[in-house]
Design a protein around this motif. Structure first.
Motif, PDB file in Angstrom:
ATOM      1  N   VAL A  55     -51.345  21.306 -19.861  1.00 39.59           N
ATOM      2  CA  VAL A  55     -51.423  20.229 -19.271  1.00 39.59           C
ATOM      3  C   VAL A  55     -52.692  19.293 -19.577  1.00 39.59           C
ATOM      4  N   ALA A  56     -53.662  20.011 -19.912  1.00 37.12           N
ATOM      5  CA  ALA A  56     -54.819  19.330 -20.346  1.00 37.12           C
ATOM      6  C   ALA A  56     -54.615  18.546 -21.798  1.00 37.12           C
ATOM      7  N   GLY A  57     -53.737  19.110 -22.418  1.00 36.78           N
ATOM      8  CA  GLY A  57     -53.285  18.467 -23.809  1.00 36.78           C
ATOM      9  C   GLY A  57     -52.432  17.305 -23.424  1.00 36.78           C
ATOM     10  N   ALA A  67     -61.676  23.475 -25.368  1.00 40.93           N
ATOM     11  CA  ALA A  67     -61.899  23.080 -23.968  1.00 40.93           C
ATOM     12  C   ALA A  67     -63.333  22.634 -24.015  1.00 40.93           C
ATOM     13  N   ALA A  68     -64.324  23.307 -24.771  1.00 40.19           N
ATOM     14  CA  ALA A  68     -65.782  22.851 -24.559  1.00 40.19           C
ATOM     15  C   ALA A  68     -65.694  21.599 -25.416  1.00 40.19           C
ATOM     16  N   LEU A  69     -65.120  21.415 -26.585  1.00 35.82           N
ATOM     17  CA  LEU A  69     -65.050  20.020 -27.103  1.00 35.82           C
ATOM     18  C   LEU A  69     -64.489  18.845 -26.312  1.00 35.82           C
ATOM     19  N   SER A  70     -63.475  19.440 -25.586  1.00 34.79           N
ATOM     20  CA  SER A  70     -62.959  18.135 -24.583  1.00 34.79           C
ATOM     21  C   SER A  70     -63.918  17.980 -23.462  1.00 34.79           C
ATOM     22  N   ILE A  71     -64.775  18.745 -23.192  1.00 33.19           N
ATOM     23  CA  ILE A  71     -65.775  18.333 -22.021  1.00 33.19           C
ATOM     24  C   ILE A  71     -66.984  17.619 -22.553  1.00 33.19           C
ATOM     25  N   VAL A 119     -61.532  14.477 -14.108  1.00 27.15           N
ATOM     26  CA  VAL A 119     -60.494  15.366 -13.867  1.00 27.15           C
ATOM     27  C   VAL A 119     -60.084  16.343 -14.973  1.00 27.15           C
ATOM     28  N   LEU A 120     -60.294  15.828 -16.145  1.00 28.97           N
ATOM     29  CA  LEU A 120     -60.061  16.399 -17.420  1.00 28.97           C
ATOM     30  C   LEU A 120     -61.486  17.395 -17.534  1.00 28.97           C
TER      31      LEU A 120
END
Length: 132
Positions: free
Chosen positions: A26-28, A93-97, A113-114
């Protein structure tokens, strides 16, 4: 004689693994939507001259697109039970944060939200890795 089913069987993937895998997928997809809007040059992003991180919105779109492809790949790895998927999921996920923290000045609500979704992904994957 009654039987309670096969002895010693358990599901291949736990509930937490499926939760983490679906959540990172979903995050992708959310990153893909962000990327499409940024690359297309939509006016939904607020860009001002006094921002701390001045980056071209189109460049952010491409960053989100690359991250989205990697996150979907990790999500497929997690759902299929691959160990590399768990580790890649935590790292991505850490990189996305970090990416969304830098993106927050352009589109704050979406970035938050992300970030929340990414924190849930890290929690679920770390919990699952600790359980194994």
């Amino acid at each position: 004689m009654t039987s309670h089913g096969p002895i010693g069987t358990r599901p291949l993937l736990s509930d937490m693994t499926i939760f983490a895998g679906v959540l990172i997928l979903v995050a992708g997809v959310l990153h893909v939507l962000t990327a499409i809007a940024a690359i297309a040059g939509r006016d939904i992003f607020v860009v001002t001259e006094d921002q701390v991180f001045l980056v071209d919105v189109t460049a952010w779109g491409w960053i989100h697109l690359v991250l989205a492809v990697l996150m979907v790949t990790a999500g497929v790895g997690i759902v299929t039970g691959k160990t590399w998927g768990y580790l890649a999921g935590i790292v991505l996920a850490a990189l996305s944060i970090v990416d969304n923290f830098l993106f927050a000045s352009i589109y704050p609500f979406w970035a938050l939200v992300l970030i929340a979704v990414d924190v849930l992904v890290i929690w679920a994957l770390a919990r699952q890795l600790a359980a194994e």
